[in-house]
Design a protein around this motif. Sequence first.
Motif, PDB file in Angstrom:
ATOM      1  N   UNK A  36     -49.320  13.040  18.243  1.00  0.00           N
ATOM      2  CA  UNK A  36     -49.033  14.146  17.317  1.00  0.00           C
ATOM      3  C   UNK A  36     -47.616  13.992  16.767  1.00  0.00           C
ATOM      4  N   UNK A  37     -46.657  13.670  17.635  1.00  0.00           N
ATOM      5  CA  UNK A  37     -45.285  13.465  17.187  1.00  0.00           C
ATOM      6  C   UNK A  37     -45.188  12.301  16.207  1.00  0.00           C
ATOM      7  N   UNK A  38     -45.881  11.212  16.519  1.00  0.00           N
ATOM      8  CA  UNK A  38     -45.821  10.034  15.651  1.00  0.00           C
ATOM      9  C   UNK A  38     -46.350  10.372  14.257  1.00  0.00           C
ATOM     10  N   UNK A  39     -47.464  11.083  14.203  1.00  0.00           N
ATOM     11  CA  UNK A  39     -48.065  11.444  12.925  1.00  0.00           C
ATOM     12  C   UNK A  39     -47.194  12.430  12.143  1.00  0.00           C
ATOM     13  N   UNK A  40     -46.370  13.196  12.851  1.00  0.00           N
ATOM     14  CA  UNK A  40     -45.462  14.150  12.211  1.00  0.00           C
ATOM     15  C   UNK A  40     -44.072  13.556  11.981  1.00  0.00           C
ATOM     16  N   UNK A  41     -43.929  12.263  12.236  1.00  0.00           N
ATOM     17  CA  UNK A  41     -42.613  11.633  12.142  1.00  0.00           C
ATOM     18  C   UNK A  41     -41.930  11.837  10.810  1.00  0.00           C
ATOM     19  N   UNK A  51     -42.247  13.222  24.051  1.00  0.00           N
ATOM     20  CA  UNK A  51     -43.083  12.064  24.380  1.00  0.00           C
ATOM     21  C   UNK A  51     -42.805  10.876  23.474  1.00  0.00           C
ATOM     22  N   UNK A  52     -41.780  10.977  22.641  1.00  0.00           N
ATOM     23  CA  UNK A  52     -41.212   9.866  21.856  1.00  0.00           C
ATOM     24  C   UNK A  52     -42.078   9.362  20.713  1.00  0.00           C
ATOM     25  N   UNK A  53     -43.075  10.118  20.302  1.00  0.00           N
ATOM     26  CA  UNK A  53     -43.843   9.708  19.134  1.00  0.00           C
ATOM     27  C   UNK A  53     -42.971   9.584  17.901  1.00  0.00           C
ATOM     28  N   UNK A  54     -42.037  10.532  17.727  1.00  0.00           N
ATOM     29  CA  UNK A  54     -41.140  10.462  16.564  1.00  0.00           C
ATOM     30  C   UNK A  54     -40.194   9.276  16.690  1.00  0.00           C
ATOM     31  N   UNK A  85     -41.363  13.177  32.949  1.00  0.00           N
ATOM     32  CA  UNK A  85     -42.827  13.200  32.871  1.00  0.00           C
ATOM     33  C   UNK A  85     -43.373  12.589  31.581  1.00  0.00           C
ATOM     34  N   UNK A  86     -42.547  12.490  30.540  1.00  0.00           N
ATOM     35  CA  UNK A  86     -43.028  11.960  29.265  1.00  0.00           C
ATOM     36  C   UNK A  86     -42.951  10.432  29.173  1.00  0.00           C
ATOM     37  N   UNK A  87     -42.345   9.779  30.153  1.00  0.00           N
ATOM     38  CA  UNK A  87     -42.122   8.337  30.072  1.00  0.00           C
ATOM     39  C   UNK A  87     -43.426   7.550  29.912  1.00  0.00           C
ATOM     40  N   UNK A  88     -44.406   7.817  30.752  1.00  0.00           N
ATOM     41  CA  UNK A  88     -45.637   7.019  30.730  1.00  0.00           C
ATOM     42  C   UNK A  88     -46.382   7.187  29.409  1.00  0.00           C
ATOM     43  N   UNK A  89     -46.415   8.402  28.895  1.00  0.00           N
ATOM     44  CA  UNK A  89     -47.085   8.654  27.616  1.00  0.00           C
ATOM     45  C   UNK A  89     -46.363   7.938  26.476  1.00  0.00           C
ATOM     46  N   UNK A 101     -38.399  -0.374  21.572  1.00  0.00           N
ATOM     47  CA  UNK A 101     -38.296   1.000  22.063  1.00  0.00           C
ATOM     48  C   UNK A 101     -37.979   1.015  23.550  1.00  0.00           C
ATOM     49  N   UNK A 102     -37.152   1.989  23.931  1.00  0.00           N
ATOM     50  CA  UNK A 102     -36.880   2.205  25.356  1.00  0.00           C
ATOM     51  C   UNK A 102     -36.755   3.701  25.619  1.00  0.00           C
ATOM     52  N   UNK A 103     -37.502   4.188  26.586  1.00  0.00           N
ATOM     53  CA  UNK A 103     -37.421   5.584  27.004  1.00  0.00           C
ATOM     54  C   UNK A 103     -36.306   5.712  28.026  1.00  0.00           C
ATOM     55  N   UNK A 104     -35.397   6.656  27.794  1.00  0.00           N
ATOM     56  CA  UNK A 104     -34.283   6.881  28.706  1.00  0.00           C
ATOM     57  C   UNK A 104     -34.284   8.337  29.155  1.00  0.00           C
TER      58      UNK A 104
END
Length: 281
Positions: A35-40, A69-72, A92-96, A110-113
């Motif tokens: 959802x975040x990616x599509x709303x980027x 969840x880093x979609x954006x 909790x959002x790292x795996x997604x 990309x890297x989740x921090x």
Amino acid sequence: MMLRTKLLLMFNKCFKAPVHPFNLQREGVKSYAMWQYEKGADTIKFYLKKYSIEEMFTGKTVADIGCGAAGKSLYYAANGAAKVYGVEILEKYRSEADKLASELGLADRFEFICADAARLPFADDSIDTMIMNDAMEHVDQPEAVLRECRRVLRPGGRLYVNFPPYHHPFGAHLSDLIYIPWVHLFFPEKVLVEAYKELAKTCPDGQERIDFRISKREDGTEYFSYINHMTIKRFERILRAEHITPAYYHHEPLRGVFRHLCRLPLLREMLVKMVVCVIEK
């Protein structure tokens, strides 16, 4: 249950539920990250009146503060960024986030921090572009966050900030379950807390939503700890106190017809959809 809570719950039934990513994910429609990616595009559209996508991302090292969840974040990577760090305080959002990065073929950029935005794990002068999309209203220490962002920005780098002010129709960020616009202006927080907890009982992930939003003070009273009540007035006061003169500053109205009313100090808090601010180092 308080009488005012009963009234709120009854009144809430008169309003249609807005589209909310938490509900879409619960219903299996799409993940929060997707959802975040599509709303980027929506997260940067207000900046495009002055800056181009190329200026913001092409070949840049980017930090997305409060990425969820880093979609954006992945949308920014897909638009030419050399490296995007999605900074989020909730592990909790790292795996997604990592899962979507792999699916989109963007894992190498990309890297989740997991980190507090007031204590960023970046060296001085190391980031070209920083984005705080719908994050300024959530951080506990906004002054410290701004200082950290300015510390890690490279000379000439830009921090892009946008957020809905607290008195926005849904500025309380409860619209996953409470659908009444400006509800936080009509009911005190203790009523909102009780109503939200009651509505959460209908959701399989209800306790998770409660834990995400509600905390207890030392005196035992419950409050919405995930929101800092950031108003336009408070934000502008912080900018002055931090000696920050924005390179670009704009109030986006809820509707075009409110454009002139948004210039009035009291009405602007209720009629501005988005505060848009760009800070250059």
